[in-house]
Design an enzyme around this catalytic site. Structure first.
Site, mmCIF file in Angstrom:
data_model
loop_
_atom_site.group_PDB
_atom_site.id
_atom_site.type_symbol
_atom_site.label_atom_id
_atom_site.label_comp_id
_atom_site.label_asym_id
_atom_site.label_seq_id
_atom_site.Cartn_x
_atom_site.Cartn_y
_atom_site.Cartn_z
ATOM 1 N N LYS A 234 0.841 -1.216 0.000
ATOM 2 C CA LYS A 234 0.000 0.000 0.000
ATOM 3 C C LYS A 234 0.866 1.254 0.000
ATOM 4 O O LYS A 234 0.640 2.208 -0.750
ATOM 5 C CB LYS A 234 -0.926 0.016 1.223
ATOM 6 C CG LYS A 234 -1.718 1.315 1.384
ATOM 7 C CD LYS A 234 -2.641 1.565 0.202
ATOM 8 C CE LYS A 234 -3.187 2.987 0.187
ATOM 9 N NZ LYS A 234 -4.199 3.291 1.189
ATOM 10 N N CYS B 46 -3.506 10.847 0.837
ATOM 11 C CA CYS B 46 -2.894 9.531 0.575
ATOM 12 C C CYS B 46 -1.479 9.730 0.029
ATOM 13 O O CYS B 46 -0.489 9.316 0.605
ATOM 14 C CB CYS B 46 -3.713 8.758 -0.453
ATOM 15 S SG CYS B 46 -5.404 8.493 -0.025
ATOM 16 N N ARG C 251 -8.414 18.479 1.404
ATOM 17 C CA ARG C 251 -7.269 18.137 2.268
ATOM 18 C C ARG C 251 -5.933 18.346 1.555
ATOM 19 O O ARG C 251 -5.739 17.931 0.427
ATOM 20 C CB ARG C 251 -7.390 16.673 2.729
ATOM 21 C CG ARG C 251 -8.398 16.492 3.858
ATOM 22 C CD ARG C 251 -8.609 15.048 4.221
ATOM 23 N NE ARG C 251 -9.388 14.364 3.201
ATOM 24 C CZ ARG C 251 -9.871 13.131 3.392
ATOM 25 N NH1 ARG C 251 -9.604 12.477 4.502
ATOM 26 N NH2 ARG C 251 -10.599 12.543 2.455
HETATM 27 N N1 SAJ Z 1 -1.835 14.603 -9.578
HETATM 28 C C1 SAJ Z 1 -0.928 15.198 -10.456
HETATM 29 N N2 SAJ Z 1 -0.581 14.525 -11.588
HETATM 30 C C2 SAJ Z 1 -1.086 13.283 -11.876
HETATM 31 C C3 SAJ Z 1 -1.985 12.686 -10.951
HETATM 32 C C4 SAJ Z 1 -2.353 13.366 -9.818
HETATM 33 O O1 SAJ Z 1 -0.472 16.314 -10.231
HETATM 34 O O2 SAJ Z 1 -0.756 12.736 -12.928
HETATM 35 C C5 SAJ Z 1 -2.210 15.310 -8.351
HETATM 36 C C6 SAJ Z 1 -3.701 15.555 -8.234
HETATM 37 O O3 SAJ Z 1 -4.032 16.819 -8.785
HETATM 38 C C7 SAJ Z 1 -3.908 15.545 -6.715
HETATM 39 C C8 SAJ Z 1 -2.856 14.579 -6.214
HETATM 40 O O4 SAJ Z 1 -1.875 14.464 -7.250
HETATM 41 O O5 SAJ Z 1 -3.669 16.822 -6.171
HETATM 42 C C9 SAJ Z 1 -3.385 13.190 -5.875
HETATM 43 O O6 SAJ Z 1 -4.142 12.761 -6.975
HETATM 44 P P1 SAJ Z 1 -4.562 11.184 -7.127
HETATM 45 O O7 SAJ Z 1 -5.184 11.046 -8.485
HETATM 46 O O8 SAJ Z 1 -3.440 10.327 -6.778
HETATM 47 O O9 SAJ Z 1 -5.778 11.011 -6.095
HETATM 48 P P2 SAJ Z 1 -5.751 10.513 -4.585
HETATM 49 O O10 SAJ Z 1 -4.855 11.333 -3.750
HETATM 50 O O11 SAJ Z 1 -7.179 10.409 -4.183
HETATM 51 O O12 SAJ Z 1 -5.112 9.050 -4.675
HETATM 52 C C10 SAJ Z 1 -5.920 7.915 -4.507
HETATM 53 C C11 SAJ Z 1 -4.985 6.789 -4.111
HETATM 54 N N3 SAJ Z 1 -5.808 5.673 -3.694
HETATM 55 C C12 SAJ Z 1 -5.573 5.131 -2.463
HETATM 56 O O13 SAJ Z 1 -4.708 5.525 -1.713
HETATM 57 C C13 SAJ Z 1 -6.458 4.000 -2.083
HETATM 58 C C14 SAJ Z 1 -4.097 6.401 -5.278
HETATM 59 O O14 SAJ Z 1 -3.433 5.181 -4.947
HETATM 60 C C15 SAJ Z 1 -4.903 6.175 -6.532
HETATM 61 O O15 SAJ Z 1 -3.999 5.916 -7.608
HETATM 62 C C16 SAJ Z 1 -5.698 7.433 -6.845
HETATM 63 O O16 SAJ Z 1 -6.600 7.651 -5.725
HETATM 64 C C17 SAJ Z 1 -6.516 7.238 -8.114
HETATM 65 O O17 SAJ Z 1 -5.927 6.698 -9.075
HETATM 66 O O18 SAJ Z 1 -7.673 7.688 -8.127
#
Ligand code: SAJ
Length: 439
Positions: free
Chosen positions: A222, A276, A346
């Site tokens: 994880k 996360c 957050r």
């Molecule tokens: N972000 C970028 N560039 C990218 C992807 C994301 O700048 O290419 C930024 C987003 O704007 C955001 C942050 O990163 O501010 C996080 O984005 P995220 O898509 O990773 O979303 P999270 O934080 O909700 O991540 C969750 C995680 N899931 C769990 O921990 C169970 C992550 O492992 C998943 O990959 C992600 O969701 C997902 O894919 O939706």
């Protein structure tokens, strides 16, 4: 109770389940196990949350398809009951724990909630019960903290009087039920038999792979999967900065790089928010920190945390072209959530930018269609502003009439931190346009 007996009760759904922590991880799990036919008792310290759920009302904010309806059904059927009393867990055969596990300013894991749950569960723990930690924890935590603390608080022995496992959650806000049902999970058991028992349990609610492992593997998987994402986002961000320095366009570069077999460059942007991706890399690094040189994880975190400031720099440079200093300007920030089309704020990168802008005496307006208190009409809010900064790629923003936006602005500046628009669109609208990663 032996594991055989527990497995039998699980297969006949006569096992009684307890869920500690009724947030966006624990509550959907409780609902799905209740839907599968188990009797579930949920425990949460927040009485208002417990009362809402017992009234059949979901306390989870944001759009979660199917959750409110499922909760109302299982509560009405009497399969899910919630309480603030740990004593109500005394006859549970299985207890999952989904409480917050943040890190502090020094990136040290804070297990106050986890310790409290283990301390309160111990005295009421039924012999033969299976305890599963679903919270994300640093590798080594099951062995160093969970097992000894539960043995101490219960006076029982692990793998003799009770069984222990770690099944890290993989939920994503906005897709809680879909992800719980459809995303694979690692079932890390203190013993292989425990892992198999966990698989038998989760099979009732998970249609995807359930992979047996030991606890430290589950802890690693994880935290690694999220550190992996953070490092890859940081790589995209560093390439964006290089493109700016050498006159390239990272968005074009990324598109063409990803045509190369085995490449999947992520998106650069205005920063990394959420709880996360910003936290789990530090959990991964924690135990090994003083044992081996850990360089990539902190460097990636620094690159990503530096992006809001980089956006500020782009804004300053662009204002200068228009002969403006930050302190005499009014800036409209588009997006306050940490993720597109989400209301979750957050660790929002926009918060960092807004704070710096105010430090530099700029007047700041923030808009977000999903966040209460920040909703409104973008064009109306843009009236009289000197610049617009796009920090979140909400779908709504991609449909903005850029000509109307230009007419509303005193100085027609748009700084695009997410690639929400194209340079051609901006040019046609007569905007002075800077996009992150474009030299
Ligand atoms: N972000 C970028 N560039 C990218 C992807 C994301 O700048 O290419 C930024 C987003 O704007 C955001 C942050 O990163 O501010 C996080 O984005 P995220 O898509 O990773 O979303 P999270 O934080 O909700 O991540 C969750 C995680 N899931 C769990 O921990 C169970 C992550 O492992 C998943 O990959 C992600 O969701 C997902 O894919 O939706």
């Amino acid at each position: 109770m032996s594991l055989d007996f527990l497995q039998q009760r699980i297969s006949t759904q006569t096992a009684r389940l307890g869920v500690i922590g009724l947030g966006y991880v624990g509550l959907p799990v409780a609902c799905l196990f209740a839907e599968a036919g188990f009797n579930v008792v949920g425990v949460d310290l927040k009485a208002e949350r417990v009362n809402a759920i017992n009234a059949g009302i979901s306390p989870i904010e944001g759009r979660e398809p199917g959750l409110a309806e499922l909760l109302a059904t299982v509560v009405a059927e009497g399969r899910l009951h919630t309480t603030t009393q740990y004593a109500d867990l005394h006859d549970c055969d299985v207890v999952t724990i989904s409480v917050e596990t943040p890190v502090d300013e020094q990136h040290v894991p804070q297990y106050v909630a986890l310790r409290s749950a283990l301390r309160d569960l111990g005295p009421v723990l039924q012999s033969g019960a299976l305890i599963i930690v679903e919270s994300t924890i640093a590798p080594g935590t099951m062995a160093r903290l969970v097992k000894p603390l539960l043995e101490e608080s219960s006076g029982k022995r692990a793998n003799v009087d009770f069984y222990l496992g770690h099944c890290p959650e993989r939920v994503m806000p906005g897709k809680l039920l879909a992800n719980l049902r459809g995303v694979s999970r690692v079932c890390g058991g203190e013993t292989p038999e425990t892992a198999q028992t966990m698989i038998a349990l989760y099979r009732h609610i998970v249609q995807a792979d359930l992979d047996p492992a030991d606890c430290v593997t589950a802890e690693l998987v994880k935290t690694v999967e999220n550190a992996y994402r953070d490092v890859n986002i940081a790589f995209a961000n560093e390439v964006a900065l290089i493109c700016e320095a050498v006159g390239g366009d990272v968005w074009k570069v990324r598109e063409l790089v990803n045509k190369s077999p085995g490449r999947m460059m992520l998106y650069p942007g205005a920063g990394v928010g959420g709880h996360c991706i910003t936290k789990d890399p530090w959990l991964l690094a924690y135990e090994a920190w003083n044992k081996i040189p850990i360089r990539l994880i902190p460097a990636a975190r620094a690159v990503n945390d530096g992006m809001p400031l980089h956006i500020l720099k782009l804004l300053e440079e662009t204002l200068e072209i228009a002969g403006k200093e930050l302190e005499e300007t009014r800036i409209l920030v588009l997006g306050y959530a940490y993720l597109e089309d989400s209301d979750d704020t957050r660790n929002s990168p926009s918060e960092v930018l807004a704070t710096w802008l105010r430090e530099w005496s700029a007047e700041v307006l923030v808009h977000d269609p999903f966040v209460p208190g920040y909703q409104g009409n973008v064009l109306a809010m843009a009236q009289g502003c000197n610049a617009v900064v796009v920090m979140v790629k909400h779908t709504e923003y991609q449909n903005i009439d850029l000509r109307a936006l230009r007419a509303a602005l005193t100085t027609p500046i748009v700084v695009d931190g997410r690639g929400a628009f194209s340079a051609e669109q901006a040019q046609r609208a007569g905007l002075i346009y800077r996009r992150v990663g474009q030299g």
